[in-house]
Design a protein around this motif. Sequence first.
Motif, PDB file in Angstrom:
ATOM      1  N   GLY A 157      57.495   0.223  -9.505  1.00 26.60           N
ATOM      2  CA  GLY A 157      57.028  -0.908  -8.772  1.00 26.60           C
ATOM      3  C   GLY A 157      57.737  -2.150  -9.505  1.00 26.60           C
ATOM      4  O   GLY A 157      57.376  -3.293  -9.454  1.00 26.60           O
ATOM      5  N   ASP A 158      58.931  -1.981 -10.079  1.00 18.47           N
ATOM      6  CA  ASP A 158      59.778  -3.191 -10.874  1.00 18.47           C
ATOM      7  C   ASP A 158      60.378  -3.867  -9.663  1.00 18.47           C
ATOM      8  O   ASP A 158      60.689  -3.072  -8.620  1.00 18.47           O
ATOM      9  CB  ASP A 158      60.679  -2.584 -11.957  1.00 18.47           C
ATOM     10  N   ARG A 159      60.272  -4.859  -9.839  1.00 18.36           N
ATOM     11  CA  ARG A 159      61.210  -5.950  -8.719  1.00 18.36           C
ATOM     12  C   ARG A 159      62.667  -5.824  -9.366  1.00 18.36           C
ATOM     13  O   ARG A 159      63.103  -5.413 -10.615  1.00 18.36           O
ATOM     14  CB  ARG A 159      60.633  -7.264  -9.015  1.00 18.36           C
ATOM     15  N   HIS A 160      63.815  -6.532  -8.589  1.00 24.30           N
ATOM     16  CA  HIS A 160      64.991  -6.180  -8.880  1.00 24.30           C
ATOM     17  C   HIS A 160      65.304  -6.895 -10.231  1.00 24.30           C
ATOM     18  O   HIS A 160      66.227  -6.189 -11.050  1.00 24.30           O
ATOM     19  CB  HIS A 160      65.950  -6.766  -7.807  1.00 24.30           C
ATOM     20  N   ALA A 164      66.515  -4.653 -13.502  1.00 27.39           N
ATOM     21  CA  ALA A 164      67.777  -5.350 -14.026  1.00 27.39           C
ATOM     22  C   ALA A 164      67.892  -5.442 -15.498  1.00 27.39           C
ATOM     23  O   ALA A 164      68.511  -4.923 -16.391  1.00 27.39           O
ATOM     24  CB  ALA A 164      68.540  -6.273 -13.205  1.00 27.39           C
ATOM     25  N   ALA A 165      67.088  -5.979 -15.972  1.00 25.36           N
ATOM     26  CA  ALA A 165      66.692  -6.261 -17.461  1.00 25.36           C
ATOM     27  C   ALA A 165      66.401  -5.080 -17.903  1.00 25.36           C
ATOM     28  O   ALA A 165      67.084  -5.028 -19.085  1.00 25.36           O
ATOM     29  CB  ALA A 165      65.597  -7.570 -17.522  1.00 25.36           C
ATOM     30  N   LYS A 166      65.654  -4.268 -17.627  1.00 23.52           N
ATOM     31  CA  LYS A 166      65.243  -2.940 -18.227  1.00 23.52           C
ATOM     32  C   LYS A 166      66.369  -2.102 -18.568  1.00 23.52           C
ATOM     33  O   LYS A 166      66.671  -1.251 -19.493  1.00 23.52           O
ATOM     34  CB  LYS A 166      64.207  -2.245 -17.200  1.00 23.52           C
ATOM     35  N   LEU A 167      67.254  -2.413 -17.471  1.00 30.61           N
ATOM     36  CA  LEU A 167      68.545  -1.259 -17.458  1.00 30.61           C
ATOM     37  C   LEU A 167      69.818  -1.849 -18.196  1.00 30.61           C
ATOM     38  O   LEU A 167      70.606  -1.271 -18.390  1.00 30.61           O
ATOM     39  CB  LEU A 167      68.931  -0.768 -16.069  1.00 30.61           C
ATOM     40  N   GLY A 168      69.658  -3.204 -18.508  1.00 34.12           N
ATOM     41  CA  GLY A 168      70.623  -3.854 -19.204  1.00 34.12           C
ATOM     42  C   GLY A 168      71.724  -4.357 -18.191  1.00 34.12           C
ATOM     43  O   GLY A 168      72.905  -4.205 -18.959  1.00 34.12           O
ATOM     44  N   ILE A 169      71.522  -4.484 -17.037  1.00 33.14           N
ATOM     45  CA  ILE A 169      72.572  -4.894 -16.063  1.00 33.14           C
ATOM     46  C   ILE A 169      72.342  -6.035 -15.408  1.00 33.14           C
ATOM     47  O   ILE A 169      70.979  -6.523 -15.454  1.00 33.14           O
ATOM     48  CB  ILE A 169      72.843  -3.538 -15.017  1.00 33.14           C
ATOM     49  N   THR A 170      73.223  -6.747 -14.542  1.00 26.45           N
ATOM     50  CA  THR A 170      72.886  -7.804 -13.858  1.00 26.45           C
ATOM     51  C   THR A 170      72.294  -7.388 -12.556  1.00 26.45           C
ATOM     52  O   THR A 170      72.119  -6.147 -12.278  1.00 26.45           O
ATOM     53  CB  THR A 170      74.231  -8.315 -13.456  1.00 26.45           C
ATOM     54  N   GLU A 171      71.405  -8.285 -12.093  1.00 26.39           N
ATOM     55  CA  GLU A 171      70.775  -8.256 -10.630  1.00 26.39           C
ATOM     56  C   GLU A 171      71.452  -7.686  -9.555  1.00 26.39           C
ATOM     57  O   GLU A 171      71.197  -6.808  -9.095  1.00 26.39           O
ATOM     58  CB  GLU A 171      69.836  -9.377 -10.110  1.00 26.39           C
ATOM     59  N   SER A 172      72.762  -8.180  -9.607  1.00 27.48           N
ATOM     60  CA  SER A 172      73.798  -7.797  -8.340  1.00 27.48           C
ATOM     61  C   SER A 172      74.356  -6.330  -8.656  1.00 27.48           C
ATOM     62  O   SER A 172      74.255  -5.635  -7.813  1.00 27.48           O
ATOM     63  CB  SER A 172      74.818  -8.739  -8.422  1.00 27.48           C
ATOM     64  N   ALA A 173      74.415  -6.039 -10.008  1.00 29.97           N
ATOM     65  CA  ALA A 173      74.936  -4.424 -10.212  1.00 29.97           C
ATOM     66  C   ALA A 173      73.630  -3.702  -9.998  1.00 29.97           C
ATOM     67  O   ALA A 173      74.131  -2.609  -9.488  1.00 29.97           O
ATOM     68  CB  ALA A 173      75.159  -4.647 -11.840  1.00 29.97           C
ATOM     69  N   PHE A 174      72.402  -4.192 -10.134  1.00 31.30           N
ATOM     70  CA  PHE A 174      71.253  -3.293  -9.818  1.00 31.30           C
ATOM     71  C   PHE A 174      71.263  -3.119  -8.225  1.00 31.30           C
ATOM     72  O   PHE A 174      70.881  -1.933  -7.632  1.00 31.30           O
ATOM     73  CB  PHE A 174      70.107  -3.874 -10.350  1.00 31.30           C
TER      74      PHE A 174
END
Length: 203
Positions: A157-160, A164-174
Amino acid sequence: MSSRAEINAVLARLRKVAPMGYYVALHIRYAAPIMQFQAYPVAWTERYAENGYALRDPTIAWGFSASGAIRWSALPIPDPFGIMKEAANHGLNYGVIVACGLLKSRTIAGCAHDTREFTNDEIEVISTMVRRLHDMTEPPESLTKAQQEALRCIAEGDRHAAAAAKLGITESAFKARLISARERLMAKTTAEALQRAKDYRLL
């Protein structure tokens, strides 16, 4: 050309060969196909679904018991429920069934004609197209760790931005990971990709 465009191109050619339409069930696993396409008359498909004919259809039974192609008129399997006669009442007077692939990932396709039997050449063309669709839609054996992580975030249920924050990457990378997962799973949407990943036991 994308996989989806390639699939649509083959289906368009199949429709030209089969005047009364077709039904293609690709990679039947756990009793359900991973993809299915059909162009039979609406009245027939509704009648077929309402009566649960798939469980008693002699063409489907043949498709699980043999490989290759056979005309409906030559089916060696009994039809005690008169499904083929009822199909004819809806204009599907003649047809061919094609089956290929391993039993654990079976593809079964039917094509119908209203005025005559399919010729041997037409059956060969249909068989080639069905095998092509089967090969084009072979499910991946695995997803990359990045693709799995991205789909799991969506499943939770995570939003983008949060994912992205959870995975430590940028939103565009996600987003790029989601696009990659959709392409690998040949899905139009992320929701469809997620469902396919679950169906394929890849998550």
